[in-house]
Design a protein around this motif. Structure first.
Motif, PDB file in Angstrom:
ATOM      1  N   ARG A   1       0.830  -1.205   0.000  1.00  0.00           N
ATOM      2  CA  ARG A   1       0.000   0.000   0.000  1.00  0.00           C
ATOM      3  C   ARG A   1       0.867   1.259   0.000  1.00  0.00           C
ATOM      4  NH1 ARG A   1      -3.551  -3.357   3.146  1.00  0.00           N
ATOM      5  NH2 ARG A   1      -2.383  -2.912   5.067  1.00  0.00           N
ATOM      6  N   ARG A   2       1.953   1.233   0.733  1.00  0.00           N
ATOM      7  CA  ARG A   2       2.847   2.399   0.776  1.00  0.00           C
ATOM      8  C   ARG A   2       3.533   2.616  -0.563  1.00  0.00           C
ATOM      9  NH1 ARG A   2       5.672   2.740   6.770  1.00  0.00           N
ATOM     10  NH2 ARG A   2       3.737   2.599   7.972  1.00  0.00           N
ATOM     11  N   ILE A   3       3.897   1.528  -1.220  1.00  0.00           N
ATOM     12  CA  ILE A   3       4.503   1.655  -2.547  1.00  0.00           C
ATOM     13  C   ILE A   3       3.509   2.296  -3.504  1.00  0.00           C
ATOM     14  CG2 ILE A   3       5.351   0.363  -4.537  1.00  0.00           C
ATOM     15  CD1 ILE A   3       6.581  -1.629  -2.551  1.00  0.00           C
ATOM     16  N   SER A   4       2.271   1.810  -3.516  1.00  0.00           N
ATOM     17  CA  SER A   4       1.254   2.365  -4.415  1.00  0.00           C
ATOM     18  C   SER A   4       1.014   3.837  -4.130  1.00  0.00           C
ATOM     19  CB  SER A   4      -0.052   1.576  -4.271  1.00  0.00           C
ATOM     20  OG  SER A   4       0.126   0.228  -4.655  1.00  0.00           O
ATOM     21  N   ALA A   5       1.033   4.207  -2.851  1.00  0.00           N
ATOM     22  CA  ALA A   5       0.777   5.605  -2.488  1.00  0.00           C
ATOM     23  C   ALA A   5       1.899   6.530  -2.930  1.00  0.00           C
ATOM     24  CB  ALA A   5       0.575   5.717  -0.977  1.00  0.00           C
ATOM     25  N   SER A   6       3.072   5.977  -3.228  1.00  0.00           N
ATOM     26  CA  SER A   6       4.224   6.796  -3.612  1.00  0.00           C
ATOM     27  C   SER A   6       4.357   6.948  -5.119  1.00  0.00           C
ATOM     28  CB  SER A   6       5.518   6.175  -3.051  1.00  0.00           C
ATOM     29  OG  SER A   6       5.440   5.989  -1.661  1.00  0.00           O
ATOM     30  N   LEU A   7       3.513   6.259  -5.894  1.00  0.00           N
ATOM     31  CA  LEU A   7       3.697   6.182  -7.343  1.00  0.00           C
ATOM     32  C   LEU A   7       2.571   6.883  -8.097  1.00  0.00           C
ATOM     33  CD1 LEU A   7       4.655   2.406  -7.557  1.00  0.00           C
ATOM     34  CD2 LEU A   7       6.231   4.343  -7.551  1.00  0.00           C
ATOM     35  N   PRO A   8       2.864   7.362  -9.304  1.00  0.00           N
ATOM     36  CA  PRO A   8       1.791   7.860 -10.180  1.00  0.00           C
ATOM     37  C   PRO A   8       0.841   6.727 -10.559  1.00  0.00           C
ATOM     38  CG  PRO A   8       3.957   8.570 -10.957  1.00  0.00           C
ATOM     39  CD  PRO A   8       4.196   7.545  -9.892  1.00  0.00           C
ATOM     40  N   GLN A   9      -0.381   7.068 -10.937  1.00  0.00           N
ATOM     41  CA  GLN A   9      -1.393   6.053 -11.211  1.00  0.00           C
ATOM     42  C   GLN A   9      -1.026   5.163 -12.388  1.00  0.00           C
ATOM     43  OE1 GLN A   9      -5.178   8.006 -11.617  1.00  0.00           O
ATOM     44  NE2 GLN A   9      -5.369   8.393  -9.417  1.00  0.00           N
ATOM     45  N   GLN A  10      -0.278   5.690 -13.358  1.00  0.00           N
ATOM     46  CA  GLN A  10       0.017   4.907 -14.561  1.00  0.00           C
ATOM     47  C   GLN A  10       1.179   3.938 -14.381  1.00  0.00           C
ATOM     48  OE1 GLN A  10       0.425   8.123 -14.158  1.00  0.00           O
ATOM     49  NE2 GLN A  10       2.246   8.938 -15.173  1.00  0.00           N
ATOM     50  N   ALA A  11       1.753   3.876 -13.202  1.00  0.00           N
ATOM     51  CA  ALA A  11       2.898   2.989 -12.964  1.00  0.00           C
ATOM     52  C   ALA A  11       2.456   1.530 -12.953  1.00  0.00           C
ATOM     53  CB  ALA A  11       3.572   3.341 -11.652  1.00  0.00           C
ATOM     54  N   ILE A  12       3.352   0.659 -13.416  1.00  0.00           N
ATOM     55  CA  ILE A  12       3.152  -0.791 -13.367  1.00  0.00           C
ATOM     56  C   ILE A  12       3.930  -1.313 -12.168  1.00  0.00           C
ATOM     57  CG2 ILE A  12       3.494  -2.976 -14.560  1.00  0.00           C
ATOM     58  CD1 ILE A  12       3.400  -1.485 -17.188  1.00  0.00           C
ATOM     59  N   VAL A  13       3.269  -2.073 -11.297  1.00  0.00           N
ATOM     60  CA  VAL A  13       3.912  -2.567 -10.082  1.00  0.00           C
ATOM     61  C   VAL A  13       3.820  -4.087 -10.048  1.00  0.00           C
ATOM     62  CG1 VAL A  13       4.097  -2.304  -7.584  1.00  0.00           C
ATOM     63  CG2 VAL A  13       3.074  -0.473  -8.942  1.00  0.00           C
ATOM     64  N   GLY A  14       4.892  -4.729  -9.649  1.00  0.00           N
ATOM     65  CA  GLY A  14       4.912  -6.185  -9.540  1.00  0.00           C
ATOM     66  C   GLY A  14       5.640  -6.641  -8.295  1.00  0.00           C
ATOM     67  N   ARG A  15       5.210  -7.768  -7.781  1.00  0.00           N
ATOM     68  CA  ARG A  15       5.955  -8.438  -6.711  1.00  0.00           C
ATOM     69  C   ARG A  15       6.662  -9.619  -7.351  1.00  0.00           C
ATOM     70  NH1 ARG A  15       3.664 -12.251  -1.892  1.00  0.00           N
ATOM     71  NH2 ARG A  15       5.621 -12.510  -0.754  1.00  0.00           N
ATOM     72  N   ILE A  16       7.979  -9.553  -7.413  1.00  0.00           N
ATOM     73  CA  ILE A  16       8.732 -10.544  -8.170  1.00  0.00           C
ATOM     74  C   ILE A  16       9.512 -11.500  -7.288  1.00  0.00           C
ATOM     75  CG2 ILE A  16       8.904  -9.014 -10.156  1.00  0.00           C
ATOM     76  CD1 ILE A  16      11.739  -8.392  -9.314  1.00  0.00           C
ATOM     77  N   GLY A  17       9.382 -11.355  -5.972  1.00  0.00           N
ATOM     78  CA  GLY A  17      10.042 -12.250  -5.039  1.00  0.00           C
ATOM     79  C   GLY A  17       9.389 -12.147  -3.683  1.00  0.00           C
ATOM     80  N   GLY A  18       9.969 -12.812  -2.682  1.00  0.00           N
ATOM     81  CA  GLY A  18       9.386 -12.802  -1.353  1.00  0.00           C
ATOM     82  C   GLY A  18       9.184 -11.401  -0.813  1.00  0.00           C
ATOM     83  N   ASP A  19      10.257 -10.598  -0.780  1.00  0.00           N
ATOM     84  CA  ASP A  19      10.152  -9.218  -0.301  1.00  0.00           C
ATOM     85  C   ASP A  19      10.725  -8.249  -1.324  1.00  0.00           C
ATOM     86  OD1 ASP A  19      12.747 -10.048  -0.062  1.00  0.00           O
ATOM     87  OD2 ASP A  19      13.130  -9.045   1.843  1.00  0.00           O
ATOM     88  N   GLU A  20      10.638  -8.615  -2.599  1.00  0.00           N
ATOM     89  CA  GLU A  20      11.126  -7.784  -3.684  1.00  0.00           C
ATOM     90  C   GLU A  20       9.963  -7.310  -4.546  1.00  0.00           C
ATOM     91  OE1 GLU A  20      15.686  -9.180  -4.630  1.00  0.00           O
ATOM     92  OE2 GLU A  20      14.072 -10.110  -5.763  1.00  0.00           O
ATOM     93  N   PHE A  21       9.951  -6.009  -4.825  1.00  0.00           N
ATOM     94  CA  PHE A  21       8.940  -5.403  -5.675  1.00  0.00           C
ATOM     95  C   PHE A  21       9.640  -4.699  -6.833  1.00  0.00           C
ATOM     96  CE2 PHE A  21       7.304  -5.655  -1.392  1.00  0.00           C
ATOM     97  CZ  PHE A  21       6.008  -6.106  -1.558  1.00  0.00           C
ATOM     98  N   ALA A  22       8.915  -4.525  -7.915  1.00  0.00           N
ATOM     99  CA  ALA A  22       9.454  -3.824  -9.082  1.00  0.00           C
ATOM    100  C   ALA A  22       8.401  -2.858  -9.600  1.00  0.00           C
ATOM    101  CB  ALA A  22       9.866  -4.813 -10.171  1.00  0.00           C
TER     102      ALA A  22
END
Length: 570
Positions: free
Chosen positions: A160-181
């Motif tokens: 949720r904190r990651i999403s709140a820090s990004l523009p709406q058009q950003a693509i977000v992925g969880r690519i590992g246990g505690d890794e996001f891209a």
């Protein structure tokens, strides 16, 4: 591609079933109308006794049409419901295949597909794509200590904190246990927004998180790579290349202290290749016994008498030369090789120390990661038995930062070791967060003052006050004190003002390998080849067969010993 074709074929079949079922019902209705036009008037005439009733064949056909309409309509509705359920299941399966069920973000495969499309859609001269790799710095320890449920809730809050820090058009992925891209398109003329996004993300992630009455602190290391910064004759990077570059920058941020962000630079790739060589060298060097003990003198400051040595690991690498532990220990901990490395060096040190005079002690630093092993005490006792080394001459050093991470583990470990006659000291005192109550409740045999206070003792009043306070604390608790980092005579003179203290540092000489130490001790007649008392062996063997389970500790930063720097690469 085959899966997509199968889904399309299923949809076509569903549509065909819809048309057939609806056609049957429609034909039955038409026949109902046709036969009804014959049956209806005949039935009316028969009721009014104005003529004969309907023909039996037509009547049977009429009744059959009614049955077909009821059955066909029922079947049509069932088929419609089945199609809806199948389509819903297909959408759910596609969602599960493309997203992370915990956070709702894209998974690795679908994220790479999204980045590839984003790169293709933003190849214009004024547009580019940035990719961010985000790794939680201390998630594993929190997850191990507090359970997977707490870990899952923490990941969801971080998402949720990651999403709140990004523009709406950003693509977000969880690519590992505690890794996001994160992938984001931007205007090249407004690239300053990227630093603001990264700064906001790092700041949000570092704020404490409250979960089920727990106050958790987690930070993030972020690496960034952009698609428009190319080298000479370099092609536009694809999704995989961009992800690798951001990953390299993220690990660079971790090595620079974590809780920060870095942009990818070409030399970072060289650092990663060097790190890979180090990792390979560590794995190959442990069975070859390339990791060897060096020894630093420990002196009674009041009498100047040698009382023992602290063992410091060195890597005698055939490629890099003598490498200091501040380089290889953190890497060995990360790749899970620290236990084997430490046991190998301790085993060599016990064999070396057997030839010293009986009054000389051997101090050994233990990596906090080794404390996760519930059999650590038994493994250490086994090494003592194999070396036939008296346990009362061995002193294990535990860093102060371990106390607040897992006090139950430390108490269990100290008790197990002291029951066998092994001494335990509290290392780097003054740099952690231990309380006096903890220090009083744990049966340490010695306190070691961190070198950062001792080396600045003469020039810094605060350091002098801290050292004096620790010395007085040791007197009050009847606990010996050792001061690390004695660099010169001025520091030594000042330390001697604080009473009976043991010291070590470069003033007494640099750490030396076993052969040089043995020759020096022989010259001052402190070599004694004595047999280990056999009466102590049964007790140790019995202790080695007992299980002492221990909880899992968090791993703080590895102790640094800058005595010998790594050789330059060839």
């Amino acid at each position: 591609m085959a899966d997509i074709q199968d889904v399309c074929a299923d949809h076509a079949e569903d549509r065909q079933i819809d048309v057939v079922a609806l056609g049957i019902v429609t034909a039955a209705i038409l026949l109902f109308v046709a036969t009804g036009s014959e049956v209806g008037p005949a039935v009316v005439r028969s009721i009014l006794e104005r003529g004969p009733g309907p023909d039996n064949f037509i009547l049977n056909a009429f009744l059959l049409n009614i049955a077909i309409i009821i059955f066909g309509w029922s079947r049509y509705r069932q088929l419609c419901d089945e199609i809806k359920l199948r389509k819903r299941a297909e959408r759910q399966a596609r969602l599960l295949a493309e997203t992370d069920p915990l956070t709702g973000y894209l998974n690795r495969r679908s994220f790479n597909t999204g980045v590839a499309k984003l790169l293709a859609d933003n190849q214009a001269e004024d547009r580019a794509v940035v990719l961010m790799m985000i790794d939680l710095d201390n998630f594993k320890q929190i997850n191990d200590y507090n359970g997977h449920k707490t870990g899952d809730l923490l990941l969801q809050e971080c998402a949720r904190r990651i999403s709140a820090s990004l523009p709406q058009q950003a693509i977000v992925g969880r690519i590992g246990g505690d890794e996001f891209a994160v992938a984001l398109a931007f205007d090249k003329g407004r690239d300053e927004i990227l630093d603001r996004v990264a700064e906001s993300l790092v700041d949000r992630m570092s704020r404490p998180i409250a979960i089920e009455a727990l106050r958790l602190e987690v930070t993030a290391s972020v690496g960034l790579a952009r698609s428009d910064l190319l080298g000479i004759d370099e092609e536009l990077p694809d999704a995989r290349t961009l992800l690798e570059r951001a990953d390299i920058a993220m690990y660079h941020a971790k090595r620079r202290g974590r809780n920060s962000y870095y942009w990818f630079e070409a030399q970072m790739a060289d650092e990663m290749r060097f790190r890979s060589e180090i990792e390979h060298g560590i794995r190959q060097g442990i069975p070859r016994q390339e990791f060897v003990p060096f020894y630093e003198q420990q002196i009674d400051l009041q009498t100047g008498k040698l009382i023992g040595f602290e063992m410091l690991a060195r890597w005698d690498s055939p490629k890099f030369g003598i490498v200091a532990p501040d380089l290889f220990i953190p890497i060995a901990e990360e790749i899970g090789a620290i236990a084997d490395l430490s046991e190998s060096v301790i085993s060599q040190a016990l064999e070396d120390a057997k030839t010293w005079d009986d009054h000389l002690t051997l101090s050994v630093n233990i990596s906090p990661l080794q404390l996760r092993d519930p059999w650590f005490a038994q493994k250490l006792i086994k090494l003592l038995i194999e070396a036939k080394f008296p346990p009362h001459r061995l002193e294990i050093e535990i860093t102060e930062s371990c106390l607040h991470q897992n006090i139950g583990l430390v108490r269990s470990l100290i008790t197990s070791l002291k029951n066998q006659g092994i001494k335990v000291s509290l290392d780097d005192f003054g740099t952690g967060y231990s309380s006096l109550a903890q220090l009083r409740s744990l049966p340490f045999d010695r306190i070691k003052i961190d070198r950062s206070f001792v080396s600045s003792l003469v020039d810094n009043k605060d350091s002098a006050a801290i050292v004096n306070a620790i010395a007085q604390l040791g007197k009050g608790l009847d606990m010996p004190i050792t001061a690390e980092g004695i660099e010169n005579g001025a520091v030594l003179e000042r330390l001697m003002e604080f009473g009976s203290i043991t010291g070590q540092g470069y003033y007494y000489g640099r750490p030396q390998p076993a052969r040089e130490v043995s020759e020096w001790l022989g010259g001052i007649e402190l070599i004694a080849n004595r047999q280990f008392l056999e009466s102590e062996l049964p007790q140790l063997r019995c202790a080695a067969s007992q299980e002492v389970p221990a909880p899992q500790p968090e791993a703080p930063d590895a102790p640094s010993d800058p005595a010998i720097k790594p050789a330059k690469r060839a």
